[in-house]
Design an enzyme around this catalytic site. Structure first.
Site, PDB file in Angstrom:
ATOM      1  N   ARG A  10       0.685  -1.148   0.138  1.00 51.20           N
ATOM      2  CA  ARG A  10      -0.045  -0.081   0.000  1.00 51.20           C
ATOM      3  C   ARG A  10       0.943   1.094  -0.019  1.00 51.20           C
ATOM      4  NH1 ARG A  10      -3.217  -0.084   5.068  1.00 51.20           N
ATOM      5  NH2 ARG A  10      -4.084   1.880   4.469  1.00 51.20           N
ATOM      6  N   SER A  12       0.504   3.912   1.653  1.00 54.33           N
ATOM      7  CA  SER A  12       0.814   4.776   3.078  1.00 54.33           C
ATOM      8  C   SER A  12       2.191   4.609   3.549  1.00 54.33           C
ATOM      9  CB  SER A  12      -0.396   4.203   4.363  1.00 54.33           C
ATOM     10  OG  SER A  12       0.234   3.058   4.684  1.00 54.33           O
ATOM     11  N   LYS A  82      -3.657  -7.713  10.603  1.00 52.26           N
ATOM     12  CA  LYS A  82      -4.967  -7.455  11.118  1.00 52.26           C
ATOM     13  C   LYS A  82      -5.838  -7.082   9.922  1.00 52.26           C
ATOM     14  CE  LYS A  82      -4.321  -2.714  12.445  1.00 52.26           C
ATOM     15  NZ  LYS A  82      -4.912  -1.295  13.046  1.00 52.26           N
ATOM     16  N   ASP A  83      -5.408  -6.487   8.908  1.00 52.70           N
ATOM     17  CA  ASP A  83      -6.131  -6.304   7.410  1.00 52.70           C
ATOM     18  C   ASP A  83      -6.386  -7.170   6.531  1.00 52.70           C
ATOM     19  OD1 ASP A  83      -6.053  -3.440   8.293  1.00 52.70           O
ATOM     20  OD2 ASP A  83      -4.159  -3.136   7.350  1.00 52.70           O
ATOM     21  N   SER A 128     -12.349   2.481  14.883  1.00 53.00           N
ATOM     22  CA  SER A 128     -12.479   0.784  15.164  1.00 53.00           C
ATOM     23  C   SER A 128     -13.790   0.586  16.116  1.00 53.00           C
ATOM     24  CB  SER A 128     -11.276   0.457  15.828  1.00 53.00           C
ATOM     25  OG  SER A 128     -11.459  -0.980  16.477  1.00 53.00           O
ATOM     26  N   LEU A 129     -14.547  -0.229  15.836  1.00 49.24           N
ATOM     27  CA  LEU A 129     -15.769  -0.521  16.573  1.00 49.24           C
ATOM     28  C   LEU A 129     -15.282  -1.583  17.837  1.00 49.24           C
ATOM     29  CD1 LEU A 129     -18.671  -1.705  13.952  1.00 49.24           C
ATOM     30  CD2 LEU A 129     -18.559   0.413  15.241  1.00 49.24           C
ATOM     31  N   ARG A 130     -14.115  -2.195  17.597  1.00 45.87           N
ATOM     32  CA  ARG A 130     -13.564  -3.022  18.781  1.00 45.87           C
ATOM     33  C   ARG A 130     -13.133  -2.083  19.673  1.00 45.87           C
ATOM     34  NH1 ARG A 130      -8.442  -3.681  20.047  1.00 45.87           N
ATOM     35  NH2 ARG A 130      -7.875  -2.567  17.922  1.00 45.87           N
ATOM     36  N   ARG A 131     -12.332  -1.133  19.402  1.00 45.40           N
ATOM     37  CA  ARG A 131     -11.739  -0.125  20.471  1.00 45.40           C
ATOM     38  C   ARG A 131     -12.792   0.564  21.197  1.00 45.40           C
ATOM     39  NH1 ARG A 131      -7.242   1.604  15.982  1.00 45.40           N
ATOM     40  NH2 ARG A 131      -5.482   0.260  16.752  1.00 45.40           N
ATOM     41  N   ARG A 148      -9.962   9.014  10.586  1.00 40.11           N
ATOM     42  CA  ARG A 148      -9.226   8.244   9.602  1.00 40.11           C
ATOM     43  C   ARG A 148      -7.885   8.924   9.127  1.00 40.11           C
ATOM     44  NH1 ARG A 148     -12.103   4.988   6.020  1.00 40.11           N
ATOM     45  NH2 ARG A 148     -10.069   4.438   5.355  1.00 40.11           N
ATOM     46  N   GLY A 149      -7.137   8.288   8.498  1.00 38.77           N
ATOM     47  CA  GLY A 149      -5.977   8.902   7.865  1.00 38.77           C
ATOM     48  C   GLY A 149      -4.690   8.420   8.786  1.00 38.77           C
ATOM     49  N   ASN A 150      -3.555   8.677   8.179  1.00 42.84           N
ATOM     50  CA  ASN A 150      -2.320   7.894   8.470  1.00 42.84           C
ATOM     51  C   ASN A 150      -2.063   8.809  10.097  1.00 42.84           C
ATOM     52  OD1 ASN A 150      -1.227  10.575   8.080  1.00 42.84           O
ATOM     53  ND2 ASN A 150      -0.415  10.019   6.067  1.00 42.84           N
ATOM     54  N   ARG A 154      -3.901  11.787  12.138  1.00 41.70           N
ATOM     55  CA  ARG A 154      -4.569  11.560  13.171  1.00 41.70           C
ATOM     56  C   ARG A 154      -4.014  12.408  14.416  1.00 41.70           C
ATOM     57  NH1 ARG A 154      -6.730   5.381  13.030  1.00 41.70           N
ATOM     58  NH2 ARG A 154      -6.105   5.070  10.870  1.00 41.70           N
ATOM     59  N   CYS A 244     -14.537  -5.967  10.097  1.00 40.57           N
ATOM     60  CA  CYS A 244     -14.396  -4.727  10.742  1.00 40.57           C
ATOM     61  C   CYS A 244     -15.719  -4.274  11.219  1.00 40.57           C
ATOM     62  CB  CYS A 244     -13.564  -3.865   9.651  1.00 40.57           C
ATOM     63  SG  CYS A 244     -14.294  -3.356   8.129  1.00 40.57           S
TER      64      CYS A 244
END
Length: 310
Positions: A10, A12, A82-83, A128-131, A148-150, A154, A244
């Site tokens: 990617r 990023s 994780k992706d 993140s819904l998990r967090r 969102r973003g790098n 953030r 996710c």
């Protein structure tokens, strides 16, 4: 004889840093090989104004990279584990899983110094819904706001916008050498506070099944302990059919050849949280066992409810 290998990544900054780290390790052992990076923009990179859970689908950060592998435009790809969806595209395999970086989450504050002294109704940035679910389980008064973003984007938003804190993965901060540069207070969230995402902190190096040369050189980076932990976690995720859009967490540790796996499935608001911890020696069997115990507690009903409402 010199051979050139094309490595997909990617675009990023973090993804390129991880890819260059893998190449540097391989270059030392295989000086006769030339490595070249091909940058690939994924769907998850293009859509930045919507939370990942609303974009939907699996493989938001890997599908285009897998297409490049199958088309033989690249020879292997470096992903954040994780992706990577729990099921790979047909014809592809994980060629190696290197030693894991710190898998925990990091809570970075504007002015506070820990989770407890965040003010009532504080705004926490995470997509993140998990967090979000795990933090709301402890502090239901918090307001979760998508971000969102790098990493530097953030951190800038934390400084300039109305966030009181943001959550980032420790692994990304460490790989980018950002921890020493942070100008804000921060804490690592232990696994009792915020259990990591499946595969968080680990890298997945993906290649074509049957590409013997590439598979052989990638195996020199394989860390079996990390691999067994990740297999247990990913088996759990696959058995729950998670993605996710569901607050699912899974983290395995290994001590004296025994794997301990914790799994959590939560409602989005964190009010319902099913947790299981089990130990065993077979990572696949352990993942299935924890998944089944979570299902017995009602995890499938939570997952199905979220999918129906999504």
């Amino acid at each position: 004889m010199t051979r050139k290998i094309i490595v997909g990544s990617r675009r990023s900054q973090l993804a390129l840093t991880q890819t260059k780290w893998v190449i540097s390790k391989l270059q030392v052992q295989f000086p006769e090989v030339t490595f070249e990076i091909e940058e690939i923009v994924t769907k998850g990179d293009r859509i930045l104004d919507v939370t990942l859970s609303k974009v939907g689908g699996k493989g938001l950060f890997v599908s285009e990279v897998e297409d490049a592998l199958l088309d033989k435009r690249i020879d292997f790809a470096v992903h954040s584990m994780k992706d990577v969806p729990s099921e790979l595209a047909a014809g592809l395999v994980i060629g190696a899983i290197p030693k894991r970086e710190n898998p925990l989450d990091c809570l970075i504050f504007k002015t506070a110094t820990d989770l407890e002294n965040l003010p009532e109704g504080a705004i926490v940035g995470t997509s993140s819904l998990r967090r979000a679910a795990q933090l709301l389980h402890i502090r239901p008064d918090l307001q979760m706001k998508p971000i969102r973003g790098n990493i530097d984007t953030r951190l800038r938003k934390l400084q300039e916008e109305d966030f009181d804190a943001i959550v980032l993965a420790v692994a990304g901060l460490k790989r980018m050498d950002w921890l020493d540069k942070l100008q804000h207070p921060y804490v690592f969230l232990d696994e009792q506070t915020c259990l990591p995402a499946v595969g968080q902190g680990a890298l997945a190096i993906e290649c074509r099944d049957g590409d013997t040369f590439v598979q052989e050189i990638l195996q020199t980076l394989q860390d079996d302990e990390t691999s067994n932990a990740v297999i247990a976690e990913r088996t759990l995720l696959k058995a729950l059919d998670g993605g996710c859009e569901i607050p699912i967490a899974g983290y395995a540790t290994i001590k004296n050849n025994e794997i301990t796996l914790r799994g959590i499935v939560s409602s989005v608001d964190g009010q319902i949280s099913h947790q299981i911890k089990e130990s065993g020696q077979n990572p696949h069997e352990l993942g299935l066992k924890v998944a089944q115990k979570l299902i017995d507690l009602g995890a499938k009903e939570i997952i199905q409810g979220l999918r129906n409402n999504g």
